[in-house]
Write an enzyme that holds these catalytic residues in place. Sequence first.
Site, PDB file in Angstrom:
ATOM      1  N   GLU A  82       0.978  -1.204   0.105  1.00 36.10           N
ATOM      2  CA  GLU A  82       0.064  -0.139  -0.046  1.00 36.10           C
ATOM      3  C   GLU A  82       0.850   1.081  -0.057  1.00 36.10           C
ATOM      4  O   GLU A  82       2.038   1.360   0.687  1.00 36.10           O
ATOM      5  CB  GLU A  82      -0.753  -0.202   1.291  1.00 36.10           C
ATOM      6  CG  GLU A  82      -1.718   1.125   1.182  1.00 36.10           C
ATOM      7  CD  GLU A  82      -2.632   0.983   2.823  1.00 36.10           C
ATOM      8  OE1 GLU A  82      -1.920   0.638   3.834  1.00 36.10           O
ATOM      9  OE2 GLU A  82      -3.478   1.865   2.739  1.00 36.10           O
ATOM     10  N   LYS A 185     -10.135   0.703  -0.856  1.00 33.92           N
ATOM     11  CA  LYS A 185     -10.030   0.766   0.344  1.00 33.92           C
ATOM     12  C   LYS A 185     -11.078   1.278   1.440  1.00 33.92           C
ATOM     13  O   LYS A 185     -11.819   2.327   1.259  1.00 33.92           O
ATOM     14  CB  LYS A 185      -8.631   1.280   1.230  1.00 33.92           C
ATOM     15  CG  LYS A 185      -8.441   0.901   2.515  1.00 33.92           C
ATOM     16  CD  LYS A 185      -7.165   1.663   2.969  1.00 33.92           C
ATOM     17  CE  LYS A 185      -6.463   1.347   4.250  1.00 33.92           C
ATOM     18  NZ  LYS A 185      -5.519   2.070   5.050  1.00 33.92           N
ATOM     19  N   CYS A 218      -4.616  -3.309   4.156  1.00 37.32           N
ATOM     20  CA  CYS A 218      -4.106  -2.879   5.384  1.00 37.32           C
ATOM     21  C   CYS A 218      -4.832  -3.086   6.676  1.00 37.32           C
ATOM     22  O   CYS A 218      -5.512  -3.991   6.994  1.00 37.32           O
ATOM     23  CB  CYS A 218      -3.421  -1.434   5.280  1.00 37.32           C
ATOM     24  SG  CYS A 218      -2.555  -0.761   6.651  1.00 37.32           S
TER      25      CYS A 218
END
Length: 518
Positions: A82, A185, A218
């Site tokens: 990321e 995300k 993440c």
Amino acid sequence: MFLSVAVFLGFSLTSAAGPAEPVAGPSYVAAVYEHHSTLSPQPRVPLSRPAALRHMQANLDVYEEQAARAARQGAQILVFPEDGLQGFNFSRTSISGYLETIPDPQQDNWNPCTEPGRHNNTEVLQRLSCVARRNNLYLVANMADLQPCPLQSSPSSPCPPDGRWQFNTNVAFRSDGQLVARYHKHNLYFEKAFDTPPQPEIITFETPFAGKFGLITCFDILFHEPTVVLVERGVRQLINPTAWMNQLPLLDSIQSQQAFSLGANVTLLTANIRSDHLIMTGSGIYTPFSATYHHARKGDPEEGRLLVARVPVLDPLHVGHSVTSGEGVVRAASTLSSATDSGYCHQESCVDSSHPETTSAGTFISSMMYDPFTFILLNKTEGRLDVCDGTFCCHLQYWQLPQNDSKELYALGAFAGTHTVNGRYALQVCALVRCEGLEASSCGQEVEEAETKMDFQLEGKFGTRYVYPSVLASHLVLEHPEHLEKTSEGRVTMKHSNMTGGLVTACLYGRMYHLDNE
Ligand SMILES: *[C@@H]1O[C@H](CO)[C@@H](O)[C@H](O)[C@H]1NC(C)=O
Ligand SMILES: *[C@@H]1O[C@H](CO)[C@@H](O)[C@H](O)[C@H]1NC(C)=O
Ligand SMILES: *[C@@H]1O[C@H](CO)[C@@H](O)[C@H](O)[C@H]1NC(C)=O
Ligand SMILES: *[C@@H]1O[C@H](CO)[C@@H](O)[C@H](O)[C@H]1NC(C)=O
Ligand SMILES: *[C@@H]1O[C@H](CO)[C@@H](O)[C@H](O)[C@H]1NC(C)=O
Ligand SMILES: *[C@@H]1O[C@H](CO)[C@@H](O)[C@H](O)[C@H]1NC(C)=O
């Protein structure tokens, strides 16, 4: 450092130390690259598009080299971290030069490498696509997406006042360069430059060598959407570009990655950023049977690291167990061994009745990762202990191995409640930790090293079926729990012995997703 950890619940011994190792049944070669990113010195100052591109090309040069290395080792899929191309700390406007409008691959069959003229301002997509194509591998990277939106939009997806969504985005390319997946995300972590997508996106793509992969980013790994939704839909292989700030004793990168893979019974391909200053390192290729990982230590040079491992295909449809695949999905959806879970038990019924001697004598509260854990000290060389936070109880049996005079203090901690600092998530955690010093008040603080080896059995009765187990030994070495078991009443037991290093943390990390919004 390549490390392999062995068997789990009777599976054949699988070393993941190198791509050449044979694996029983269908398998493929996966690679992740931990990237020491060239960062912008002044991320808050807007750059022109050409200047932003020059910056990203420096990182893309490294991606290109590493993709070639991975391909030479037989990698069929390669994952980058990321924020690896642009870095961190942008504002909504200062990131402008870095944004590309990424077409939706569900609407538009596009190969950016072979059809570069089809969309303007897509230099990064074109280069990533060509890297995948040239090296004949599937490639997943993370970049910044701009999607214009109509200002008069529906209340369910309100367009930001500047008329554009800006998303932290994973892109996946097929081995011929075709863009096959785009994931925005969902669970942002202090990212002023980006918007949360109006709906959580459940995004997967198919490969000819291993079937389906799901995409997360993440912080997503801690939440129900999209991560657990993917798993419950039967996706057994997840890809996780990350920029994870390490936090011992419970949420170091590799520890939480292993815990997720074991708890959800899935393969997890995680690529992290490498930066001392940002406390980011720790990447790996995790399966329920093995872990190939890297974690830099203090004083190590700040440099990238490519990991490559041959791993078994877990997609039940691809493996061809079509008759049992439905069953496989159900099993994957439940964590650990039993799938007869009928939901969450009531708090009252979670009291551990088999240990009625539980007492609060000798317990104390100490903060661990901002949460008030109730602890009890291990004050003998072996014994049994219970500790409860309210009605949530943890039980430990332990045998410390004979030792030269290293004096180290350990404590068993329990926490049931909602974590509220830097994110809100409801937990039930049992953790055996080495305390930082010899004072009880130091229990729960960060420790990286330990000399004490211990055989133990850690057990808790959880009000959730989502429990993620991990064992972390000295110097950031993962151990594979020797035995994990779960009953239909929510009791989870982790047994472990014959440690190769001193024990830093043994943890059963229960996520009470259903209470996150209460
Ligand atoms: C981002 O901001 C934080 C806090 O202001 C700072 O500590 C960090 O160094 C910055 N990172 C980068 C890459 O600029
Ligand atoms: C790309 O930009 C050029 C110049 O601004 C414009 O003429 C052309 O129509 C654009 N192409 C596409 C596909 O949007
Ligand atoms: C994990 O998945 C495998 C199939 O890949 C299955 O055989 C096994 O029973 C599952 N384990 C658990 C604990 O659910
Ligand atoms: C160990 O702790 C218990 C309370 O948790 C206490 O009753 C006992 O006296 C302690 N034993 C030693 C040897 O300190
Ligand atoms: C304990 O001490 C002996 C003799 O000093 C040494 O050989 C051994 O390696 C030590 N063991 C540990 C676990 O430190
Ligand atoms: C642990 O080590 C002992 C002694 O080497 C051995 O007898 C035992 O089988 C081992 N236990 C496990 C579970 O591997």
